[in-house]
Design a protein around this motif. Structure first.
Motif: not given
Ligand SMILES: [Zn+2]
Length: 372
Positions: A177, A189, A194
């Motif tokens: 991430h 997330c 990411c």
């Molecule tokens: Zn992420």
């Protein structure tokens, strides 16, 4: 047997437990050597109340198969999906075990094995795999190491100066991430762009299916329909269902990387096979995933200045077609000094990394054990 196996016969026996979304596994270990291994399928919608007794049963089975009792065991290490707090041993509803809300797993284990007064450690599966590679695998002998597993998602573990990086609330090392495109696509997330969004097996499946929707996929679909007729060097682990555990095994099977987005048969594995057969769209998708991985590795090199970067996970088994673009990006972009210092290697522990790493928690915390 690797060179560090010498000397491991003097190590105490430990119990490694690996709680995955697919399998519950336990092993009696001496270093990286498995004296026994037992497993059951986790089953759909695993609830803590029904699953934890099954974990204890698998542990007992591992003891029986190794012909020892818990009296012979010096500690228990447990790998579970994160997020969790490794200091309290509480699990916070991991995506792979959604019903496990605030489960005080370490306390539950401690109560169950109260009679033995054993140290019990709980750690997320990416960190345990990192620890396993550090103690017994591709990371042994170095102090600064980053482990990156590229599979359905992307996870990581960081070891700096011989210590597992934990962070203020125990969540350090979420390498999947790191954002590599700050205006990029929305990641579950909460962030954007990411690494996991571009280089994971799920990402490869998503990008291929987006191309299908855009009408570019006829050749890829035609290949998928005749795929079995094509030779491949990509390992086919489908023949080894017992090894399949996508949530706890960093070295997973490409078959599990479906992501199940869009066309069910267009997944990371089929895209890899198509790329290998020279289908241009598939080659382009894998090249871009490799470049994204390279961009992530440049960040890792710049931030941590590691001596080694260990790559695990099924996606890295695609080999050169993924790694060549990754290494090209690194050579073009990384600062010279940390680039020179970093050696990139493939993980060594394979399907047992979760169990070996879980057992490794006991050696790591109890004795500061170093095999070199
Ligand atoms: Zn992420």
């Amino acid at each position: 047997m690797n060179e560090s196996a010498a000397g491991q016969e003097s190590l105490p026996l430990v119990m490694g437990v690996d709680i995955g979304g697919t399998q519950l596994r336990a092993a009696v270990l001496q270093g990286a050597h498995l004296l026994s291994r037992a497993s059951v399928l986790t089953g759909a919608n695993p609830l803590p109340d029904s699953t934890i007794p099954r974990i204890f049963a698998v542990m007992q089975q591992a003891l029986d198969e190794a012909q020892v009792t818990m009296n012979a065991i010096k500690g228990i290490g447990v790998a579970t999906p994160g997020p969790l707090d490794n200091r309290t041993g509480i699990i916070y509803s991991p995506p792979n075990l959604p019903a496990w809300q605030q489960v005080p797993l370490r306390d539950i284990f401690q109560q169950h094995y109260q009679a033995y007064q054993l140290p019990i450690y709980i750690e997320n599966d990416a960190n345990t795999a990192a620890l396993g590679e550090y103690l017994f695998g591709a990371g042994r002998g170095c102090k600064d190491m980053v482990y990156l597993t590229v599979s359905t998602g992307i996870g990581g573990g960081v070891i700096l100066d011989g210590k597992l990086l934990e962070g203020a609330s125990g969540t350090a090392g979420e390498l999947g991430h790191m954002s590599i495109d700050w205006k990029g696509g929305r990641c579950p997330c909460g962030s954007r762009g990411c690494l996991e969004y571009y280089a994971s097996g799920t990402a490869i499946a998503r990008i291929a299916n987006e191309a299908m929707v855009a009408g570019q996929g006829a050749e890829l679909l035609a290949f998928v329909d005749t795929m079995q007729e094509h030779p491949t060097t990509i390992p086919d682990r489908a023949a080894l269902p017992a090894e399949q555990d996508i949530h706890t095994q960093p070295l997973i099977e490409l078959d599990d990387l479906t992501g199940m987005v869009g066309h069910p048969r267009v997944n990371a594995r089929t895209v890899a096979r198509a790329a290998e057969a020279g289908i241009p769209l598939a080659r382009e998708i894998i090249t871009q995933a490799g470049e994204a991985l390279g961009a992530g590795l440049v960040n890792i090199i710049h931030i941590f200045n590691p001596e080694r970067i260990i790559l695990g996970g099924g996606v890295t088994m695609m080999g050169d077609m993924l790694m060549e673009p990754a290494l090209r990006i690194i050579s073009e972009r990384a600062m010279k000094a940390p680039y020179k210092a970093a050696s990139i290697r493939i993980a060594e522990l394979g399907a047992n990394a979760g169990l070996v790493g879980a057992g490794g928690l006991v050696y790591y915390y109890q004795s500061g054990y170093k095999p070199w």
